[in-house]
Design a protein around this motif. Structure first.
Motif, short mmCIF file in Angstrom:
data_model
loop_
_atom_site.label_atom_id
_atom_site.label_comp_id
_atom_site.label_asym_id
_atom_site.label_seq_id
_atom_site.Cartn_x
_atom_site.Cartn_y
_atom_site.Cartn_z
N PRO A 263 63.87 7.60 15.51
CA PRO A 263 64.72 8.32 16.45
C PRO A 263 63.97 9.42 17.21
CG PRO A 263 65.84 8.04 14.36
CD PRO A 263 64.45 7.53 14.17
N ARG A 264 63.00 10.04 16.55
CA ARG A 264 62.13 11.01 17.22
C ARG A 264 60.72 10.81 16.67
NH1 ARG A 264 62.03 17.19 19.02
NH2 ARG A 264 59.84 17.53 18.57
N GLU A 265 59.74 10.77 17.57
CA GLU A 265 58.38 10.43 17.15
C GLU A 265 57.37 11.22 17.97
OE1 GLU A 265 55.92 6.27 16.84
OE2 GLU A 265 57.55 6.39 18.27
N THR A 266 56.43 11.86 17.30
CA THR A 266 55.37 12.57 18.03
C THR A 266 54.35 11.55 18.52
OG1 THR A 266 55.65 14.53 16.67
CG2 THR A 266 53.55 14.30 17.81
N LEU A 267 54.03 11.60 19.82
CA LEU A 267 53.05 10.67 20.39
C LEU A 267 51.65 11.27 20.34
CD1 LEU A 267 55.09 9.41 23.47
CD2 LEU A 267 54.84 8.30 21.26
N PHE A 268 51.55 12.55 20.75
CA PHE A 268 50.26 13.24 20.64
C PHE A 268 50.44 14.75 20.71
CE2 PHE A 268 50.51 11.78 25.15
CZ PHE A 268 50.47 13.00 25.83
N HIS A 269 49.42 15.44 20.22
CA HIS A 269 49.34 16.90 20.40
C HIS A 269 48.33 17.13 21.52
CE1 HIS A 269 51.66 17.54 16.80
NE2 HIS A 269 50.81 16.81 16.09
N PHE A 270 48.50 18.21 22.25
CA PHE A 270 47.53 18.49 23.31
C PHE A 270 47.26 19.99 23.38
CE2 PHE A 270 50.61 20.31 26.24
CZ PHE A 270 51.80 19.65 25.92
N SER A 271 46.09 20.31 23.90
CA SER A 271 45.81 21.73 24.20
C SER A 271 45.30 21.77 25.63
CB SER A 271 44.81 22.31 23.21
OG SER A 271 43.64 21.55 23.23
N THR A 272 45.59 22.84 26.31
CA THR A 272 45.22 22.96 27.73
C THR A 272 44.07 23.95 27.93
OG1 THR A 272 46.93 24.63 27.95
CG2 THR A 272 47.51 22.39 28.59
N SER A 273 43.67 24.60 26.86
CA SER A 273 42.65 25.63 27.01
C SER A 273 41.70 25.57 25.81
CB SER A 273 43.33 26.99 27.11
OG SER A 273 42.40 28.02 27.11
N PRO A 274 40.38 25.66 25.94
CA PRO A 274 39.67 25.95 27.21
C PRO A 274 39.70 24.77 28.18
CG PRO A 274 38.10 25.55 25.44
CD PRO A 274 39.45 25.53 24.81
N GLU A 275 39.86 23.54 27.65
CA GLU A 275 40.04 22.41 28.56
C GLU A 275 41.02 21.44 27.93
OE1 GLU A 275 36.07 19.95 27.21
OE2 GLU A 275 35.93 21.40 28.85
N LEU A 276 41.51 20.51 28.73
CA LEU A 276 42.54 19.60 28.24
C LEU A 276 42.00 18.71 27.12
CD1 LEU A 276 45.44 18.53 28.59
CD2 LEU A 276 44.51 16.81 30.15
N GLU A 277 42.72 18.70 26.01
CA GLU A 277 42.34 17.86 24.88
C GLU A 277 43.59 17.18 24.33
OE1 GLU A 277 40.24 18.94 20.98
OE2 GLU A 277 39.04 19.86 22.58
#
Ligand code: SF4
Ligand code: SF4
Length: 348
Positions: free
Chosen positions: A63-77
């Motif tokens: 019903p709810r699922e994490t697809l990915f984690h991301f960070s925007t700093s220092p660069e997009l990951e």
């Protein structure tokens, strides 16, 4: 067909052995309802149920699922999240196996969905033929009374024993490693065929009064039928009919940013075409603003729109939508019969 016989007393030992090696999900009875849940002892497993409240699709499309984690700093990951624990799902009726085959087709299409597919690959599916039929089920009409593929093992209760059909190399490994069985005799094979035939006939009793291949033609002629507005006037837009459906797979994707605005999570959660904002787009426009449009859309999606993609109906006749609808308007059998009646009265 490779058909084995398992004595009734062996089932507990088989489940116990599976529990020692896998997470086992099965049907349990809870406050009068049949539900899929994690089991930790063979006694919890229910093999005789009419229909579970929710289908087993949650094991592949939570019903709810994490697809990915991301960070925007220092660069997009971006760090994808894949959760696919090896699991045995024990006790899936043929119509739900057919529904899983439909989902497999949808999520394997270009581009394939790795989150769904990894969960599927890590799952053993153990089917069981029903002994009882929910009053709302009409799976025989929808070609889902029995299946010849799409399972690792398939159990049929022959009263003093179970017939176990082996459907895959994984199923063969499970049964030869963890259970004692013997080959089925001719009488046992015939008994299984008779039981299945009787069940098929019983399932027709609450079903349609015309062949299901007429459904697409009926829908094509029924866009302006008064039934859509009459029923939709009672609709609560709760989405229950979508969420309990084994072949509904729509989801919404959203991002959740942490308070520092430097990292976050992308997740998806079930969505449903009966919910008011389902067809709302960024500009604020809603392509199915009215309850009538949303209500009608679900039936067209099940009986017409997906025929090209699936080469089959997107309904397996489980009847869960009818059982879940508080307004008592979601039953496909009642709706399709009414359309057929209108069609006849129109002299066609
Ligand atoms: S539309 Fe209703 S009867 Fe058909 S598969 Fe979905 S829940 Fe079951
Ligand atoms: S379950 Fe019934 S009331 Fe709720 S959205 Fe579906 S049709 Fe409407």
């Amino acid at each position: 067909m490779n058909l084995r016989i398992m004595d009734k007393g062996e089932l507990k030992k088989f489940v116990q052995n599976l529990l020692a090696h896998y997470r086992v999900e099965g049907v349990v009875k809870n406050n009068g309802a049949y539900l899929y849940d994690t089991i930790d002892s063979p006694e919890q497993l229910c093999m005789d149920f009419d229909c579970t409240r929710y289908p087993p699709k949650k094991y592949f499309l939570p019903p709810r699922e994490t697809l990915f984690h991301f960070s925007t700093s220092p660069e997009l990951e971006v760090s994808p999240v894949f959760e696919s624990p090896p699991q045995v799902i024990f006790g899936i009726h043929p119509y739900d196996l057919k529904a899983i085959a439909i989902l497999d087709k949808v999520f394997s299409k270009d581009p394939p969905d790795p989150h769904y597919l990894k969960r599927r690959e890590a799952s053993f599916l153990i089917g069981v033929d029903p002994k009882r039929i929910s009053p709302h089920s009409f799976w025989a009409d929808m070609g889902a009374a029995s299946v010849n593929e799409g399972f690792d093992l398939m159990f049929t209760d022959l009263e003093d024993s179970y017939a176990v059909e082996i459907g895959s190399a994984s199923g063969e490994t499970l049964i030869s490693t963890y259970a004692r069985t013997q080959p089925a005799t001719g009488d046992e094979k015939s008994k299984r065929v008779t039981l299945r035939t009787n069940l098929y006939s019983k399932s027709l009793i609450n079903g349609l009064d015309f062949p299901s291949y007429e459904i697409p033609k009926l829908l094509e002629h029924s866009k302006e039928s008064p039934i859509w507005r009459e029923n939709a006037n009672k609709c609560l837009s709760c989405g229950a009919c979508n969420f309990v459906c084994p072949t509904c797979y729509c989801f919404d994707v959203q991002d959740e940013m942490d308070l520092d605005l430097k990292q976050g999570t992308r997740y998806r959660k079930w969505d449903g075409c009966l919910l008011k904002d389902f067809a709302k787009v960024g500009s604020g426009e809603n392509f199915r603003e009215s309850r009538t449009a949303r209500y009608r859309h679900r039936f067209y999606r099940k009986g017409l729109y997906q025929l090209d993609t699936l080469q089959d109906f997107a309904c397996v006749g489980c009847g869960r939508c009818a059982s879940a609808c508080l307004a008592d308007i979601a039953d496909p059998v009642r709706v399709f019969k009414k359309l057929k009646q209108e069609y006849r009265e129109g002299g066609k």
